[in-house]
Every structure is written in structure tokens, then in C-alpha cells.
Design an enzyme around this catalytic site. Structure first.
Site, PDB file in Angstrom:
ATOM      1  N   HIS A  60       0.830  -1.209   0.000  1.00  0.00           N
ATOM      2  CA  HIS A  60       0.000   0.000   0.000  1.00  0.00           C
ATOM      3  C   HIS A  60       0.866   1.261   0.000  1.00  0.00           C
ATOM      4  O   HIS A  60       1.227   1.781   1.056  1.00  0.00           O
ATOM      5  CB  HIS A  60      -0.917  -0.025   1.231  1.00  0.00           C
ATOM      6  CG  HIS A  60      -1.953   1.043   1.240  1.00  0.00           C
ATOM      7  ND1 HIS A  60      -3.188   0.880   1.814  1.00  0.00           N
ATOM      8  CD2 HIS A  60      -1.957   2.314   0.746  1.00  0.00           C
ATOM      9  CE1 HIS A  60      -3.905   1.986   1.684  1.00  0.00           C
ATOM     10  NE2 HIS A  60      -3.165   2.881   1.042  1.00  0.00           N
ATOM     11  N   HIS A 179     -10.941   0.806   0.994  1.00  0.00           N
ATOM     12  CA  HIS A 179     -10.768   2.008   1.833  1.00  0.00           C
ATOM     13  C   HIS A 179     -12.097   2.228   2.538  1.00  0.00           C
ATOM     14  O   HIS A 179     -13.060   2.675   1.918  1.00  0.00           O
ATOM     15  CB  HIS A 179     -10.404   3.202   0.951  1.00  0.00           C
ATOM     16  CG  HIS A 179     -10.292   4.501   1.694  1.00  0.00           C
ATOM     17  ND1 HIS A 179      -9.135   5.237   1.733  1.00  0.00           N
ATOM     18  CD2 HIS A 179     -11.191   5.198   2.427  1.00  0.00           C
ATOM     19  CE1 HIS A 179      -9.325   6.320   2.463  1.00  0.00           C
ATOM     20  NE2 HIS A 179     -10.573   6.331   2.889  1.00  0.00           N
ATOM     21  N   ASP A 305       1.126   2.943   3.757  1.00  0.00           N
ATOM     22  CA  ASP A 305       0.223   3.958   3.188  1.00  0.00           C
ATOM     23  C   ASP A 305       1.039   5.224   2.876  1.00  0.00           C
ATOM     24  O   ASP A 305       0.561   6.343   3.084  1.00  0.00           O
ATOM     25  CB  ASP A 305      -0.950   4.267   4.136  1.00  0.00           C
ATOM     26  CG  ASP A 305      -2.035   5.092   3.462  1.00  0.00           C
ATOM     27  OD1 ASP A 305      -1.940   5.347   2.250  1.00  0.00           O
ATOM     28  OD2 ASP A 305      -2.988   5.496   4.168  1.00  0.00           O
TER      29      ASP A 305
END
Ligand code: DOR
Length: 426
Positions: A60, A179, A305
Site C-alpha cells: 500500500h 478504503h 500507506d
């Protein structure tokens, strides 16, 4: 001529063990892995006192390429990955244009291959332009190299679309990465709804906005029999829902990021926009629940992320600044500092969550060390302390919540396909 890594503490992330060994790299592959390998004209790198692990896998990241390359591009993003010990990353599709066509998959793969410092893999968008209306051509994207599907950055608002996406992905034996935030409930709000939002007089993103979408997607995964992977889990409620779903046999995996088991919403008061991220940093109760879920395996893997933004963007007032923080160059150290140092996880167990498990979730042949396999690996000192100075990052993004923090654990060497992609003081 080959590289001989001597006297490393070599991690087997499948068995979650480590043992002192030498590792020989020749022609891009691991040609030997044993104690006492004799050098025959090889370059010798002394790894005494250091761990040697499979190259880390981050499923990610946001590399902003194409279109938003003032924030990051595939070259700088993958250089940051190498500096953090990563050899494989999967890029979210919220670029400009969105990664929603086979050409875009090829663009990412080609640029990564020709100019990158690690394996750079594309994640195809779930909906065209991430607009939530029309499903992308999953078979064509998969054929062109998409390793998963996601609209990360925004939720897939329509349950109909999510259900269709799960069914389409299932046909291809691929996963959907969700998400989970109810878009209408979180709008563009900057912080968690709670003590800090009230103190600042700002509207907040409530935990229930995440929990609701997690519950929906778990139900859809159960109904379709497809596999859903829940992105960046941040709440106690979500962790509990995922734990229960796993017990019920739903095909679900989930990830979190270091910031969610280290920090709380209080960080916003100290670090302002640097601590703004979606989903937001939450309460102490949430943070403790995320840590517990990492430890009991409810949260399968740790991702970054990695979400670079420019200094100008992050200099805006809190309500107007974009959400996100970079993470590739601090992730391993943050995990060593907050999971291993306090005794929650052993080093090999941590490496499992950052290599072989994310690789398995994406169905990649990565994240392990074996003779004959690609020499994708990293070497790190699990004890060295250093202070995070974002100006030293390879990433274009300097937006980190860890700036000025002293962390324990330093990446010394990264090899990808047998080539040195990062090296310092070794
Ligand atoms: O904080 C975030 N930033 N969360 C996301 O889901 C997207 C990311 C971005 O792209 O900046």
C-alpha cells in the site's frame, strides 16, 4: 563477481526464526545460504551483528506517478522504498489520470522496471476515474499486470458496485482492497471526531464511519465468497469486526500502519498537518486495540500507506491541507521501536508481517529467502538509534509524523534482483 554477505543473522519469515549464516548472491539470485561459505573472488560484506531478511513488501503506497509527480514519482518513491528495506511495493491508483486502464498498468510496470529501485506493481482502480460509477475492466487490468483492485483514497460508496467488484475480482483470483470510510460522514474533515476535534472547534471523522463500511464489506465478502482486504484499519470497532469475521470463516485479510498503533489524535495538537491522515489518528483506546489486533493476527500485515504531499500543501491550515504521511523510510524502524523493543514481537515475527504475509495476500512470489530465488533482501541493525530528519529522505515527501523522533533500527543494505539499491555504513 557475486556478493557474499558474511555472518548475518538470517531470518526465515515462514518459520519466524533467525540463525547465523552466510548468503551468496550471484547473477541476481541467492546461490547459497549456509554457514561458513568460502569466498571465491566475491565482494565480501561483513554483516556481523546485523539481521538479514527478505526484502520487505509494502502492499500500500502512493507514488503519484503519473500526474502528481511534484509530490513523488516512481523513481524517488522506489528509492525511498529501497532506503527502507523494501524490494516490492504495490501502488494505489489515485494518480492523475487514475490507474484504470491497461496502458496505465504497463506505464507503472515499465517505469518501475527501467528506472525504479525496487519491484513496482500497479493496483488497478475499482471504478473508472475512481468516480464510483462504472466498474473498470477487471480482466483487462489483471491481464496487464494489476496485482489487486482498489479505489483507495476514497471509498466505493455504492454497495452494488462493491458487490460487483468482489464478484469480478473473485473470477480472476484477485483481491479488492477496501478504503473503509463512509464518505458522506467524513467529508473532507481533518481529524478524528472526539476530544481533539472539539478542542479545535472542527468537525471530525467519527470512528463509526470506518466501522460501518468495514461491516458492509465483510458482509459482502461473506455473501459473494470473494476476498476482501481492509486497508489501514484504525478503530477498535473495525478490528473487532474483522476478528469476528475471521472466526466466522469470511475470506478477509487486513492491514494497519505504524501510526495507528503508535500515535493518537493528540499528535494533531503537537504536529498539526503532519499528523493529518485518513483515516485519522484516533483515541488511546483505538490505538491499544490496533496494537492488540496486530499481535493476535487479526491485522495480518503492516503497510506504510506512504502518501507524500508537498511542503506547500502541508503548510496550509489544518482544514485545507491534504491527508497523508510518508512512511517507507521510517516503517521498519518504527516497528522495531514500538513492537520489538517493548517485547511484543520478535524480529522474525515482525518481518513476517512486512514480507511473506503481504506477498501471500497479493499472491506474489516474494518475501522469502531461498536458494535459486531472486536476491531481494535487506540487512539492518535492530539496535542502532537515529533521529528522523525528513531532509535526508529519498522521497520527495517530507510529511512525516516521526520528524525529530529517535527510532531504534536502521536499514544498512538493500538488494533487489541482486543489485545494491541502498547501502550505508556497511
Ligand atoms: O491519508 C491518506 N492519504 N489516506 C488515503 O487513503 C489516501 C492518501 C493519499 O493518497 O494522500
Amino acid at each position: 563477481m557475486g556478493i557474499l554477505l558474511k555472518n548475518a543473522f538470517v531470518i526465515d519469515p515462514i518459520a519466524a526464526t533467525a540463525a547465523p549464516m552466510d548468503l551468496l548472491v550471484e547473477d541476481g539470485v541467492i546461490s547459497a545460504l549456509a554457514a561458513g561459505i568460502a569466498a571465491k573472488g566475491h565482494e565480501i560484506i561483513d554483516c556481523t551483528g546485523l539481521y538479514l531478511a527478505p526484502g520487505l513488501v509494502d502492499m500500500h503506497v502512493h507514488f503519484r506517478d503519473p500526474g502528481l509527480t511534484y509530490k513523488e514519482d516512481i523513481i524517488t518513491g522506489s528509492a525511498a522504498a529501497a532506503a527502507g528495506g523494501f524490494t516490492t511495493v504495490a501502488c494505489m491508483p489515485n494518480t492523475k489520470p487514475v490507474l484504470d486502464t491497461p496502458d496505465q498498468m504497463e506505464y507503472v510496470l515499465e517505469k518501475g522496471k527501467n528506472q525504479g529501485f525496487c519491484h513496482v506493481l500497479p493496483i488497478g482502480a475499482v471504478t473508472v476515474g475512481q468516480q464510483g460509477k462504472t466498474l473498470t475492466d477487471f480482466p483487462a487490468l489483471s491481464q496487464a499486470g494489476a496485482v489487486a483492485f482498489s479505489d483507495d483514497g476514497v471509498p466505493v460508496t455504492s454497495a452494488v458496485r462493491m458487490r460487483d467488484a468482489l464478484n469480478a475480482a473473485k473470477e480472476l483470483h484477485k483481491i479488492v482492497i477496501s478504503h473503509c470510510e463512509d464518505g458522506e460522514m467524513v467529508k473532507n474533515y481533518a481529524v478524528n471526531e472526539g476530544e481533539v476535534s472539539r478542542q479545535l472547534g472542527l468537525p471530525g471523522r467519527p470512528a463509526i464511519a470506518e466501522d460501518l463500511m468495514v461491516a458492509r464489506d465483510l458482509m459482502l465478502a461473506k455473501e459473494t465468497g470473494a476476498h476482501v482486504h481492509i486497508a489501514h484499519v484504525s478503530t477498535r470497532g473495525s478490528a473487532q469486526l474483522i476478528r469476528q469475521a475471521k472466526q466466522d470463516g469470511v475470506s478477509v485479510t487486513a492491514e494497519t500502519c505504524p501510526q495507528y498503533f503508535i500515535y493518537t489524535e493528540q499528535e494533531i495538537l503537537k504536529k498539526g498537518t503532519m499528523a493529518r491522515v485518513n483515516p485519522p489518528l484516533r483515541t488511546e483506546e483505538d490505538r491499544d486495540a490496533i496494537l492488540a489486533a496486530v499481535l493476535d493476527g487479526t491485522l495480518d500485515c503492516i503497510v506504510t500507506d506512504h502518501a507524500p504531499h508537498s511542503a506547500e500543501e502541508k503548510a496550509r491550515p489544518l482544514p485545507d491541507a491534504p491527508s497523508g504521511m510518508v512512511g517507507l523510510e521510517t516503517s521498519l524502524a518504527a516497528c522495531l521501536s514500538y513492537l520489538v523493543k517493548p517485547g511484543y514481537l520478535t524480529v522474525p515475527k515482525l518481518i513476517r508481517k512486512m514480507s511473506v504475509i503481504p506477498a501471500a495476500i497479493l499472491g506474489l512470489d516474494a518475501g522469502t529467502l531461498r536458494v535459486g530465488g531472486a536476491a531481494d533482501l535487506c540487512v539492518f541493525d535492530a539496535e542502532e538509534q537515529w533521529t528522523v530528519d525528513p531532509q535526508q529522505f529519498r522521497s520527495k515527501g517530507r510529511n512525516t509524523v516521526f520528524a525529530g523522533d529517535t527510532l531504534t533500527g536502521k536499514v544498512k543494505l538493500t538488494l533487489c534482483g541482486g543489485k545494491i539499491t541502498h547501502r550505508e555504513d556497511i
